[in-house]
Design a protein around this motif. Sequence first.
Motif: not given
Length: 396
Positions: A132-137, A140-151
């Motif tokens: 679960l921790r690795e899935e969350l990591i 989070n990586k995918k979320l960071e990528i999406e945030i960067k794309k949105n920025e």
Amino acid sequence: MINNKILENITVLYAEDESIIQKGITETLNLFEIDVICAKDGQEGLSIFKSGEKKIDLILTDIKMPKLDGLEMIKKIREIDKDIPVIVTTAHQETTYLMQSIELNISSYVLKPIDIYKLEECLIKAIEPKVLREELIEKNKKLEIEIKKNEEKQKVMEAQSRFAAMGEMISMIAHQWRQPLASIGTASFNLKYKLLSGKFDLETKQGRDEQSEFFTNKLDEIEFYVQNLTTTIDDFRNFYKTDKILVLENIEKPIKNALKIIQKDLQTNNIEVILDFKSEKKINIYENEIIHVIINLLKNAQDKFLEKEIKNSKIEVKTEDIDNGIKIEIYDNGGGIEEKNIDFIFEPYFSTKKEKNGTGIGLYMSKIIIEKNHHGQIYVTNTKDGVTFSIILECV
């Protein structure tokens, strides 16, 4: 019940010095689709772990083994990885082993002879937090990528919004410059005509005085119109400054500056502007951004008037103080917004204008400026024979 699918394709390092037990447990773990790497003692197990040839997800180890026992192996592994889940197997229930296991953050232990169902349950419980921790990591990586794309997308939209506004500004500059330039042309023509036509009798003092007065007046007119052009350029240049500096001031100032920029366009199209400034509070704002929002709302109203050929077009701008800040209302009588569209007008690239005129980013950027950059609110309601845009800015 916890899903045993979580065990599929994990890799377990299994240290056990009794080969018969090791073989039987390994075959059972393989049935669970677990990849097993075997070690005959703690020393070999530590060596395999240190080699890093394959990522190990969980350690299963006996306690009493030659060369290096299970607890010592775990202790050394903990120096490398303090979080990897560990299950111990033992034929002993001594308190000393139990206390050492607790100190080494052991996930659980299984008594020999090993109950396969108990072992499966321990494996699932031990590996679940890691998975679960690795899935969350990973999420989070995918979320960071999406945030960067949105920025990045946000930056593109900001640039598009600026370019769209720049086109409108150039049009407004042309309107504001047309009359002063025409007046300068007229004044220079009159000067040249009077000079070449010999209208003044320079042989007499009266003639010379008349010429001096005429030239002075015309040069004063040219100077006035040049100053008018300079002021216009300064207004637009200040609007396009990229400095983001919070200033404490009354909201009336940026609204008046916005009107100063766009007023010629509004006058040319016979649009009446009614002002009702009642707000007296000072608030912290990014002035040019607020000007940008006001101009965008005024231009939207103007475009609507022209598109629908509205007669007696009118815009009302009101300000008032409220409990925690100020409120701005911009009303126009250009007709309401269709109910099916009203919930979408602040969405990026959504536009109700004719395709050639609408970019669909003006209101979206206005929302970003008000809600993200100023922590305020902006919303729209159908009112009477038009719409009202309301902006709320809090005093900090």
